[in-house]
Design an enzyme around this catalytic site. Structure first.
Site, PDB file in Angstrom:
ATOM      1  N   LEU A  98      57.540  24.019  37.316  1.00  0.00           N
ATOM      2  CA  LEU A  98      57.725  22.671  37.838  1.00  0.00           C
ATOM      3  C   LEU A  98      58.206  21.836  36.665  1.00  0.00           C
ATOM      4  O   LEU A  98      57.691  22.000  35.548  1.00  0.00           O
ATOM      5  CB  LEU A  98      56.405  22.102  38.370  1.00  0.00           C
ATOM      6  CG  LEU A  98      55.793  22.766  39.602  1.00  0.00           C
ATOM      7  CD1 LEU A  98      54.422  22.157  39.886  1.00  0.00           C
ATOM      8  CD2 LEU A  98      56.697  22.625  40.809  1.00  0.00           C
ATOM      9  N   ASP A  99      59.170  20.952  36.881  1.00  0.00           N
ATOM     10  CA  ASP A  99      59.627  20.151  35.744  1.00  0.00           C
ATOM     11  C   ASP A  99      58.522  19.205  35.272  1.00  0.00           C
ATOM     12  O   ASP A  99      57.506  19.019  35.944  1.00  0.00           O
ATOM     13  CB  ASP A  99      60.934  19.407  36.058  1.00  0.00           C
ATOM     14  CG  ASP A  99      60.783  18.347  37.129  1.00  0.00           C
ATOM     15  OD1 ASP A  99      59.928  17.461  36.970  1.00  0.00           O
ATOM     16  OD2 ASP A  99      61.543  18.377  38.108  1.00  0.00           O
ATOM     17  N   LYS A 100      58.722  18.628  34.121  1.00  0.00           N
ATOM     18  CA  LYS A 100      57.666  17.868  33.444  1.00  0.00           C
ATOM     19  C   LYS A 100      57.105  16.751  34.306  1.00  0.00           C
ATOM     20  O   LYS A 100      55.895  16.483  34.294  1.00  0.00           O
ATOM     21  CB  LYS A 100      58.208  17.308  32.127  1.00  0.00           C
ATOM     22  CG  LYS A 100      57.179  16.591  31.274  1.00  0.00           C
ATOM     23  CD  LYS A 100      57.772  16.150  29.949  1.00  0.00           C
ATOM     24  CE  LYS A 100      56.731  15.455  29.073  1.00  0.00           C
ATOM     25  NZ  LYS A 100      57.296  15.029  27.766  1.00  0.00           N
ATOM     26  N   THR A 102      57.129  16.613  37.614  1.00  0.00           N
ATOM     27  CA  THR A 102      56.661  17.066  38.927  1.00  0.00           C
ATOM     28  C   THR A 102      55.234  17.570  38.818  1.00  0.00           C
ATOM     29  O   THR A 102      54.862  18.212  37.846  1.00  0.00           O
ATOM     30  CB  THR A 102      57.579  18.175  39.468  1.00  0.00           C
ATOM     31  OG1 THR A 102      58.914  17.662  39.594  1.00  0.00           O
ATOM     32  CG2 THR A 102      57.111  18.662  40.834  1.00  0.00           C
TER      33      THR A 102
END
Length: 232
Positions: A98-100, A102
Site C-alpha cells: 500500500l502506498d505511504k 494509503t
C-alpha cells in the site's frame, strides 16, 4: 533471528542455556565460533556442543491495519518501514504493498508460496477499498470509474485502460471500489482523470480476508479458516 532464540526455538534447550553455550564458545555457525549478537540466516548451519540444530520454521500469516505514513518495504535502511512498525521477532515480509498515504489491510508472512497466488494479475484476486474524495460525487463519475479508465503509464509511455470494476457510492464524498488489478497508485490516478482528488484511501478486503474491526496500527494472526481461503 538472534542466535540464542534460534537455538531455543528449535527445542534443543532453553534460551538461557543457549546463552551459556554461546559464552562457552560451544556454538558454531558454518564451522566458526559464533557470538551472542549473531543473527542466523536461512542457509546457516548451526551446531551446539557438537549437535547439529535442526529448525523447522513455522509459517506465519499476519494481517495489519496499516496507518498512514508507514512504508511497505522490508528494507531496514528506509525509515518508517513496515517491518520495524510491526516489530515481529522472526523474518516476515509484506505481501504486495500500500502506498505511504494509503491505510488499511495488508498481509505479512514468511510463506513465499502465497505471494504469486495473491499478486499475479492473471489470478484476478479481488481487493476492496473505501475511497473518499474532495468533492461531491456524481452518477457520471461512478459510471466512468466502473467502465474502465485510461490512465497514463510512464513505463510504457502510453495509456493503459483499467479493467471494468464494481463501484458503489456510499455517501456524497465516498464510495466502495473492488479491483482485481494492481496498477501503481491506480485508484488515485483513476480519480484524478476526472478531476477528483482522493483524500482518504483504505483497503478493507483482500480476497476472503476482511479488515473488520481491527484497530488502526494493530495486527493479528490469520485464523485457520482465513489461511485456507487464501490458498484456494
Amino acid at each position: 533471528m538472534r542466535l540464542n532464540q534460534y537455538i531455543s526455538s528449535s527445542g534443543f534447550c532453553s534460551r538461557r542455556q543457549a546463552e551459556r553455550y554461546i559464552t562457552a564458545e560451544k556454538v558454531l555457525v558454518n564451522g566458526i565460533v559464533a557470538s551472542h549478537v549473531y543473527f542466523v540466516q536461512d542457509d546457516d548451519q548451526v551446531e551446539v556442543d557438537g549437535h547439529r540444530i535442526t529448525h523447522t520454521v513455522e509459517t506465519v500469516y499476519i494481517m495489519l491495519n496499516k496507518p498512514r505514513g508507514i512504508i511497505c518495504t522490508a528494507s531496514p535502511a528506509v525509515s518508517d518501514n513496515i517491518l520495524d512498525f510491526v516489530s515481529y521477532p522472526e523474518r516476515i515480509f509484506p505481501v504486495g504493498r500500500l502506498d505511504k498515504e494509503t491505510e488499511g489491510l495488508i498481509l505479512l508472512t514468511n510463506d513465499g508460496s502465497i505471494v504469486n497466488a495473491l499478486m499475479r494479475v492473471e489470478n484476478n484476486q479481488e481487493k476492496e477499498y473505501i475511497v473518499t474524495v474532495d468533492r461531491i460525487i456524481t452518477d457520471e463519475f461512478i459510471t466512468n470509474l466502473s467502465s474502465g479508465v485510461d490512465i497514463y503509464n510512464p513505463k510504457k509511455k502510453d495509456y493503459t485502460r483499467t479493467n471494468p470494476c464494481r463501484v458503489i457510492q456510499l455517501d456524497e464524498y465516498s464510495f466502495r471500489m473492488t479491483l482485481s488489478q494492481g496498477l501503481n497508485r491506480q485508484i488515485r490516478r483513476m480519480c484524478r482523470r476526472y478531476q477528483y482528488t482522493v483524500t482518504r484511501l483504505q483497503r478493507v478486503r483482500i480476497k476472503n480476508i476482511q479488515l473488520g474491526s481491527l484497530e488502526r496500527g494493530h495486527w493479528r494472526y490469520l485464523t485457520d479458516e482465513e489461511i485456507a481461503g487464501l490458498k484456494v
